[in-house]
Enzyme design. Structure first.
Site, short mmCIF file in Angstrom:
data_model
loop_
_atom_site.label_atom_id
_atom_site.label_comp_id
_atom_site.label_asym_id
_atom_site.label_seq_id
_atom_site.Cartn_x
_atom_site.Cartn_y
_atom_site.Cartn_z
N GLU A 27 0.86 -1.19 0.00
CA GLU A 27 0.00 0.00 0.00
C GLU A 27 0.89 1.24 0.00
O GLU A 27 1.98 1.24 0.58
CB GLU A 27 -0.90 -0.01 1.25
CG GLU A 27 -1.70 1.28 1.39
CD GLU A 27 -2.84 1.21 2.40
OE1 GLU A 27 -2.95 0.22 3.14
OE2 GLU A 27 -3.64 2.18 2.43
N ASN A 72 -6.73 1.71 2.52
CA ASN A 72 -7.45 2.98 2.65
C ASN A 72 -6.93 4.02 1.63
O ASN A 72 -7.70 4.88 1.20
CB ASN A 72 -7.29 3.52 4.07
CG ASN A 72 -7.92 2.60 5.10
OD1 ASN A 72 -8.68 1.69 4.77
ND2 ASN A 72 -7.61 2.82 6.37
N GLU A 173 -12.67 -1.97 2.26
CA GLU A 173 -13.26 -1.64 3.57
C GLU A 173 -14.31 -0.53 3.50
O GLU A 173 -14.27 0.44 4.28
CB GLU A 173 -12.14 -1.27 4.56
CG GLU A 173 -11.22 -2.44 4.85
CD GLU A 173 -10.26 -2.23 6.01
OE1 GLU A 173 -10.13 -1.11 6.52
OE2 GLU A 173 -9.63 -3.24 6.42
N TYR A 244 -7.26 -8.68 11.73
CA TYR A 244 -6.02 -8.34 12.43
C TYR A 244 -6.16 -8.76 13.89
O TYR A 244 -7.24 -8.65 14.47
CB TYR A 244 -5.77 -6.83 12.38
CG TYR A 244 -5.45 -6.31 11.00
CD1 TYR A 244 -4.18 -6.46 10.46
CD2 TYR A 244 -6.41 -5.64 10.23
CE1 TYR A 244 -3.86 -5.97 9.20
CE2 TYR A 244 -6.11 -5.15 8.97
CZ TYR A 244 -4.84 -5.32 8.45
OH TYR A 244 -4.53 -4.82 7.20
N GLU A 292 -6.48 -8.92 3.60
CA GLU A 292 -5.69 -8.27 4.66
C GLU A 292 -5.77 -9.16 5.89
O GLU A 292 -6.87 -9.35 6.43
CB GLU A 292 -6.21 -6.87 4.99
CG GLU A 292 -5.96 -5.85 3.90
CD GLU A 292 -6.30 -4.42 4.32
OE1 GLU A 292 -6.17 -4.08 5.51
OE2 GLU A 292 -6.71 -3.66 3.43
N GLN A 349 1.23 -5.98 5.85
CA GLN A 349 1.64 -5.67 4.50
C GLN A 349 3.00 -6.32 4.25
O GLN A 349 3.47 -7.05 5.11
CB GLN A 349 1.68 -4.16 4.31
CG GLN A 349 0.32 -3.50 4.60
CD GLN A 349 0.25 -2.02 4.23
OE1 GLN A 349 1.17 -1.43 3.70
NE2 GLN A 349 -0.91 -1.42 4.54
#
Ligand code: AHR
Length: 501
Positions: A27, A72, A173, A244, A292, A349
């Site tokens: 990202e 994002n 998201e 997460y 993710e 990531q």
């Protein structure tokens, strides 16, 4: 010592393991791109400015597919800013991370980095501030051979052959209030469906991922998936899952059992997707894109709106412990075990940002503790996931209730002629497990390695991280019909047996 039993048979299979399960995520956030994968002037940089040391570690990690450019970040991204001559690209404010984005890396550059690392690009489109037109334009730019304005623009920018991007995420998201342009499930579902149809008119061969929930804890989880899939069922191949985990003060047991909650989450999304299919009398099976997942100490993050506007800030550069490596190993083991429905998975990531690979600007690249179990699974969990029968002792956790103390994935690596077992002992006690493999015939031990959490759970610096590299697992006794393995407490292990038959 508590005992467990795992039984396997070559005829009892879950399905082939998609290599895309060993994916990652780059990202435009913090130092993932700039001074991460890209640093012109670095002693190892190539003519494109990509760091050779990071590319080498990416290959060693076994990364297959890489999601890009967010996260994002993508929800306010104009892909047009990142193509063409570098000195003409604009600097913009990235609203997601309040950073200055110089656009020195964009779509064409990323595709070249993917070729350098032997990975497959997975591109996310902006459904925060943009819609079907811009998404269809990007597919045209990337995938049309020539003869149209945007495909000719790509060719003029130096990419004569089409990029042939197969995998596309319809935003990211979009259920999250933090997301620029976040929407209700109804609003997103309609927009995702319309966008998917426009993109497919340009290239009917692409595979599409609809946004699922940002986490199992979201208030809208479940209903979000149902409504989004009611709108997009015919348009998409995958629904995304983001997850997460972190250790919370005084509750190591719940953290170690994160894999149990992860697996329940996967099954809940599968059940919801299949309920939508049932209502439509459809045999189509939506697969999961777990695009993710990781351990992330999110409580330490200052929050998007508190960030100072600057270029390449050090954001969420979590240092990992040996305990974190055990949990990451268990999470990836869980994904392998669910090979029948998990088609894509991306560790979030790849570099510097909650990452297995860290770099210093102008300096070295190094492996975090979490690097090791991922690399081992990517290398050896190839072939067919077996539907193993696991009889495990149970353990009690404050957060997830009672769960299996062991978590295992059994793989028939047909190419190498091996039976591979990845196994986590989540409990604080050693466990002896018997792996019953009589149906596979005689076996011999190739290798047994383990990563063990230390008592302090200390986050490791660069020099300390290397000490968490897997060590030989003693106490493996191979028999004609079964192999006995002593699993240390709070450990993740991999055992490879050669099939002699
Ligand atoms: O991976 C870090 C961030 O976590 C991503 O940008 C976002 O999608 C998620 O909330």
């Amino acid at each position: 010592m508590p005992a467990a039993r795992i039984t396997v048979h070559p005829a009892f299979t879950t399905g082939p393991i998609d290599r895309r399960v060993f994916g990652s995520f780059v990202e435009h956030m913090g130092r993932c791109v700039y001074t991460g994968i890209y640093e012109p002037g670095h002693p190892t940089a190539d003519a494109d400015g990509f760091r050779g040391d990071v590319a080498e570690l990416t290959r060693e990690l076994g990364t297959t597919v890489v999601r890009y450019p967010g996260g994002n970040f993508v929800s306010n991204y104009k892909w047009e800013d990142g193509v063409g001559p570098r000195d003409e690209r604009p600097t913009r404010i990235d609203l997601a991370w309040r950073s200055l984005e110089t656009n020195q890396v964009g779509t064409d550059d990323f595709v070249r980095w993917a070729a350098l690392t032997g990975t497959e690009p997975m591109i996310a489109i902006n459904l925060g501030t943009r819609g079907p037109a811009e998404a269809a334009d990007l597919v045209e730019y990337c995938n049309v051979a020539g003869g149209t304005a945007l495909s000719e623009q790509r060719r003029a920018n130096g990419a004569d052959a089409p990029h042939g991007i197969r995998l596309w995420c319809l935003g990211t998201e979009m259920d999250g209030p933090w997301q620029i342009g976040h929407r209700t499930a109804e609003e997103y579902g309609r927009l995702a469906s319309q966008t998917a149809q426009a993109m497919r008119r340009v290239d009917p061969t692409i595979e599409l991922v609809a946004c699922g929930s940002s986490g199992r804890e979201m208030a809208t989880f479940g209903e979000w998936e149902r409504v989004v899939l009611e709108h997009t069922f015919d348009d998409v191949d995958y629904i995304s899952v983001h997850a997460y985990y972190q250790e919370r003060e005084g509750d190591r047991a719940s953290f170690l059992a994160s894999g149990a909650s992860f697996e329940a989450f996967l099954h809940e999304v599968i059940a919801t997707a299949d309920a939508v299919a049932a209502k439509r009398h459809s045999t189509k099976r939506i697969r999961l894109s777990v695009d993710e997942w990781n351990v992330w100490y999110i409580d330490d993050f200052e929050g998007e709106t508190n960030l100072e506007l600057r270029e390449t800030p050090r954001l969420i550069e979590d240092r990992y412990s040996a305990l974190d490596a055990v949990v990451v190993g268990d999470l990836l083991t869980t994904l392998v075990r669910n090979a029948d429905r998990v088609g894509v998975a991306c560790l979030a990531q790849l570099v510097n940002v909650i990452a297995p690979i860290m770099t210093e600007p102008g300096g070295e690249a190094w492996r975090q503790t979490t690097f090791f179990p991922i690399a081992l699974l990517a290398r050896h969990a190839r072939g067919i996931a077996l539907d193993a029968r696991l009889d495990s002792p149970r353990m009690t956790t404050a957060k997830h209730g009672e769960v299996d103390a062991l978590s295992a994935a059994l793989v028939h690596n047909t190419e190498a002629g091996e039976l591979v077992m990845a196994v986590t002992n989540r409990s604080a006690e050693p466990v002896t497990t018997s792996l019953e493999h009589a149906a596979f015939g005689a076996v011999s031990l190739v290798e047994a390695l383990t990563v063990r959490a230390d008592d302090a759970g200390a986050r490791r610096t660069r020099d300390e991280a290397a000490d968490a590299a897997p060590r030989a697992l003693d106490g493996v006794v191979v028999g004609d019909e079964a192999t006995t393995i002593e699993l240390p407490p709070q450990s993740w292990s991999i055992v490879r047996l050669r099939l002699l038959g």
